[in-house]
Design a protein around this motif. Structure first.
Motif, PDB file in Angstrom:
ATOM      1  N   THR A   1      62.392  20.237   5.854  1.00 19.72           N
ATOM      2  CA  THR A   1      63.109  21.446   6.266  1.00 19.72           C
ATOM      3  C   THR A   1      64.606  21.300   5.990  1.00 19.72           C
ATOM      4  O   THR A   1      65.237  22.207   5.458  1.00 19.72           O
ATOM      5  CB  THR A   1      62.873  21.736   7.764  1.00 19.72           C
ATOM      6  OG1 THR A   1      61.466  21.889   7.974  1.00 19.72           O
ATOM      7  CG2 THR A   1      63.604  22.982   8.218  1.00 19.72           C
ATOM      8  N   ARG A   2      65.169  20.160   6.322  1.00 13.55           N
ATOM      9  CA  ARG A   2      66.594  19.921   6.065  1.00 13.55           C
ATOM     10  C   ARG A   2      66.904  19.996   4.570  1.00 13.55           C
ATOM     11  O   ARG A   2      67.920  20.561   4.170  1.00 13.55           O
ATOM     12  CB  ARG A   2      67.016  18.558   6.609  1.00 13.55           C
ATOM     13  CG  ARG A   2      67.105  18.504   8.112  1.00 13.55           C
ATOM     14  CD  ARG A   2      67.567  17.142   8.558  1.00 13.55           C
ATOM     15  NE  ARG A   2      67.619  17.056  10.006  1.00 13.55           N
ATOM     16  CZ  ARG A   2      68.155  16.041  10.658  1.00 13.55           C
ATOM     17  NH1 ARG A   2      68.673  15.028  10.001  1.00 13.55           N
ATOM     18  NH2 ARG A   2      68.165  16.038  11.977  1.00 13.55           N
ATOM     19  N   GLU A   3      66.042  19.396   3.748  1.00 17.58           N
ATOM     20  CA  GLU A   3      66.260  19.423   2.301  1.00 17.58           C
ATOM     21  C   GLU A   3      66.170  20.846   1.760  1.00 17.58           C
ATOM     22  O   GLU A   3      66.957  21.249   0.906  1.00 17.58           O
ATOM     23  CB  GLU A   3      65.243  18.527   1.591  1.00 17.58           C
ATOM     24  CG  GLU A   3      65.502  17.051   1.806  1.00 17.58           C
ATOM     25  CD  GLU A   3      64.409  16.166   1.242  1.00 17.58           C
ATOM     26  OE1 GLU A   3      63.438  16.675   0.633  1.00 17.58           O
ATOM     27  OE2 GLU A   3      64.514  14.937   1.405  1.00 17.58           O
ATOM     28  N   ALA A   4      65.216  21.618   2.266  1.00 13.85           N
ATOM     29  CA  ALA A   4      65.065  23.002   1.823  1.00 13.85           C
ATOM     30  C   ALA A   4      66.291  23.830   2.206  1.00 13.85           C
ATOM     31  O   ALA A   4      66.795  24.614   1.398  1.00 13.85           O
ATOM     32  CB  ALA A   4      63.792  23.617   2.400  1.00 13.85           C
TER      33      ALA A   4
ATOM     34  N   MET B   1      69.076  25.701  -0.226  1.00 13.73           N
ATOM     35  CA  MET B   1      69.410  27.124  -0.127  1.00 13.73           C
ATOM     36  C   MET B   1      70.923  27.305  -0.006  1.00 13.73           C
ATOM     37  O   MET B   1      71.488  28.218  -0.581  1.00 13.73           O
ATOM     38  CB  MET B   1      68.703  27.752   1.076  1.00 13.73           C
ATOM     39  CG  MET B   1      67.202  27.881   0.885  1.00 13.73           C
ATOM     40  SD  MET B   1      66.332  28.414   2.374  1.00 13.73           S
ATOM     41  CE  MET B   1      67.113  29.975   2.707  1.00 13.73           C
ATOM     42  N   GLU B   2      71.580  26.408   0.730  1.00  4.84           N
ATOM     43  CA  GLU B   2      73.029  26.504   0.898  1.00  4.84           C
ATOM     44  C   GLU B   2      73.759  26.182  -0.402  1.00  4.84           C
ATOM     45  O   GLU B   2      74.817  26.731  -0.681  1.00  4.84           O
ATOM     46  CB  GLU B   2      73.492  25.541   1.999  1.00  4.84           C
ATOM     47  CG  GLU B   2      73.072  25.967   3.379  1.00  4.84           C
ATOM     48  CD  GLU B   2      73.427  24.935   4.444  1.00  4.84           C
ATOM     49  OE1 GLU B   2      74.007  23.885   4.112  1.00  4.84           O
ATOM     50  OE2 GLU B   2      73.090  25.185   5.613  1.00  4.84           O
TER      51      GLU B   2
END
Length: 137
Positions: A127-130, A134-135
């Motif tokens: 989730t953090r990598e995704a 996106m950022e």
């Protein structure tokens, strides 16, 4: 991560066994294992890379022995997992010799809880990598 991401374990020392909670946490791009004696400042936090923790998770499911690189307070360590008939022994060792930093025992009945906590840590990393991807776009 939440309180559900800890597992009942025993801190094994030369003086005996002490009941503890062994926690699985996400630490940046690594996964950390944290545990120590109840009511003591002797908690040990050791982190390992995602790929190494994937190997550890695989060994929990079907293996007998694994040793992976780890880091404790910026110092290189080894994390060793050994499956026995009644549970799992998880140890942290210094690189030179066989100096023991920490050793925990997780009973067979608690191994599924440990596996679930590791899987949640991997999900959190995904989730953090995704979100980071996106950022960046």
């Amino acid at each position: 991560m939440n309180a559900a991401d800890s597992v009942s374990a025993e801190w094994l020392s030369y003086l005996g066994r002490h009941v503890v909670a062994l926690s699985i946490e996400v630490a940046g791009e690594r996964i950390a294992v944290v545990g120590g004696r109840t009511g003591s400042a002797e908690a040990v936090r050791v982190e390992s890379a995602r790929t190494d923790m994937t190997d550890l998770l695989d060994t929990l499911g079907r293996g007998r022995f694994l040793e992976v690189p780890a880091i404790q307070d910026g110092e290189p360590r080894r994390m060793r997992l050994e499956r026995q008939a009644t549970g799992i022994e998880l140890a942290v060792l210094r690189l030179r010799g066989v100096d023991l930093v920490a050793r925990w025992w997780i009973a067979s009945a608690d191994v599924p809880t440990l596996i679930a906590a590791l899987r949640r840590a991997f999900t959190e990393l995904d989730t953090r990598e995704a979100l980071a991807g996106m950022e960046a776009s």
